[in-house]
Each structure stands twice: as C-alpha cells, then as structure tokens.
Design an enzyme around this catalytic site. Structure first.
Site, PDB file in Angstrom:
ATOM      1  CE1 TYR A 134     -13.209  -4.629  -7.124  1.00  0.00           C
ATOM      2  CE2 TYR A 134     -15.184  -5.063  -8.383  1.00  0.00           C
ATOM      3  CZ  TYR A 134     -14.257  -5.451  -7.442  1.00  0.00           C
ATOM      4  OH  TYR A 134     -14.381  -6.653  -6.811  1.00  0.00           O
ATOM      5  N   GLY A 154     -16.324  -2.361   5.320  1.00  0.00           N
ATOM      6  CA  GLY A 154     -15.009  -2.093   4.762  1.00  0.00           C
ATOM      7  C   GLY A 154     -14.236  -3.336   4.356  1.00  0.00           C
ATOM      8  CB  ILE A 176     -13.719  -9.172  -3.862  1.00  0.00           C
ATOM      9  CG1 ILE A 176     -12.219  -8.986  -4.060  1.00  0.00           C
ATOM     10  CG2 ILE A 176     -14.160  -8.540  -2.538  1.00  0.00           C
ATOM     11  CD1 ILE A 176     -11.742  -7.539  -4.015  1.00  0.00           C
ATOM     12  CE  LYS A 202     -15.126   5.704  -1.952  1.00  0.00           C
ATOM     13  NZ  LYS A 202     -16.182   5.468  -0.965  1.00  0.00           N
ATOM     14  N   GLY A 237     -14.624  -5.272   1.587  1.00  0.00           N
ATOM     15  CA  GLY A 237     -14.258  -5.243   0.172  1.00  0.00           C
ATOM     16  C   GLY A 237     -12.988  -4.432  -0.035  1.00  0.00           C
TER      17      GLY A 237
END
Length: 171
Positions: free
Chosen positions: A142, A106, A96, A144, A108
C-alpha cells in the site's frame, strides 16, 4: 495471463464465503491463535452476514480471475457502508484477498487499480483502507501504491484486540 473482474451477486454467497475463509486463514493463521481465528471466521463470514453485505447498495464485491481461475476478491464501500468516516467523498477498500496459489501475479495491483477506477467514476477524492500493523507485505504494497498512514483503529480477531493502521490516498 488474462486478468478479469466480475461483480459478485448474492447467488454466489457460498463461493464468496469459501474464498473469504480460505484467503483470510492463509494470510493470518500463523500470527493468531486457532481459537481467535475460528471465532473471527465464524462471525465475519457467516452466510447471513455476507448476504446482507452483498445486498448493501453502497458495497460492491468483485471476484478476480487469472486465466479463468478464481484467484481472489475485492470489497469496496461507499457512503454510510464504510466502516469509518475518514474523509468526505471517500471510497473504502475493505478487502483485497488473493488465494495463495495466485500471489505474485500482479492481482493485488490489478484489484487496487480497479478500486481506484471505481473511486474516480464515483467522483471520490480519497481512497482509504485499514491494514493490520503486523501485515508487513500488505503495508509495503500500500505504501508503494501511494498510501500514507493517517491514524489507526482497533480490530478484534476473536478476543484479541489488534491495531489496524488507517492508510489514505488522495486521488
């Protein structure tokens, strides 16, 4: 702001190469020697290698656009295309990457959610990825998103052996 996703074709390999080099360099140039970075970029984003990856049936690449501007990309792997066997019936998020000018919009999260949808469509029970142990913003992101660490593996940036943490999320 409109976010859109488009599957990348082999005809777009040069665009993929350019954005791959740009985003990887922007993310990691300050923490690595210029020689190790150049060596890695030359190998990892070689046009023949990228073309082979695009033609691999168990790998998929997607460009993400923000208001019709190319902002980044996603690469996922299934089955034997995964870089490691982490769990049965898993999907790997291999990349990513978001261009610097488009971070904090936003994207990602959007790409992660698209990867999650693809995993669910393929009836995967696990989604996983490797992230450099010193990429603190990515690790926080990640975590999160519900990933937890389940090991590590070596990653070579040129001649420099580094540690990627294996992050897993059951779905």
């Amino acid at each position: 702001m409109t976010k859109t996703l488009k599957r990348i074709t082999a005809a777009e390999v040069e665009i993929l190469q350019k954005i791959s080099i740009e985003t990887f360099s922007d993310t990691f140039k300050d923490q690595n020697s210029s020689k190790d970075l150049a060596d890695y970029l030359k190998t990892a984003y070689d046009l023949n290698k990228l073309t082979a990856e695009l033609n691999e049936p168990n790998s998929q690449f997607y460009f993400v656009y923000l208001d019709e501007q190319l902002a980044g990309y996603l690469k996922i792997n299934l089955n034997e295309a995964q870089s490691e066997h982490i769990a049965p019936n898993a999907l790997e998020i291999e990349r990513i990457y978001i261009r610097s000018a488009f971070k904090r919009h936003g994207l990602g999260r959007f790409l992660f959610q698209e990867a999650l949808k693809l995993a669910q469509e393929k009836n995967c029970s696990t989604i996983w990825l490797g992230v450099w142990e010193k990429n603190y913003p990515a690790l926080a992101f990640y975590e999160k998103m519900g990933f937890t660490q389940h090991g590590s593996h070596s990653f070579f940036m040129g001649a420099d052996e580094q540690t990627d943490l294996i992050m897993v999320k059951n779905i």
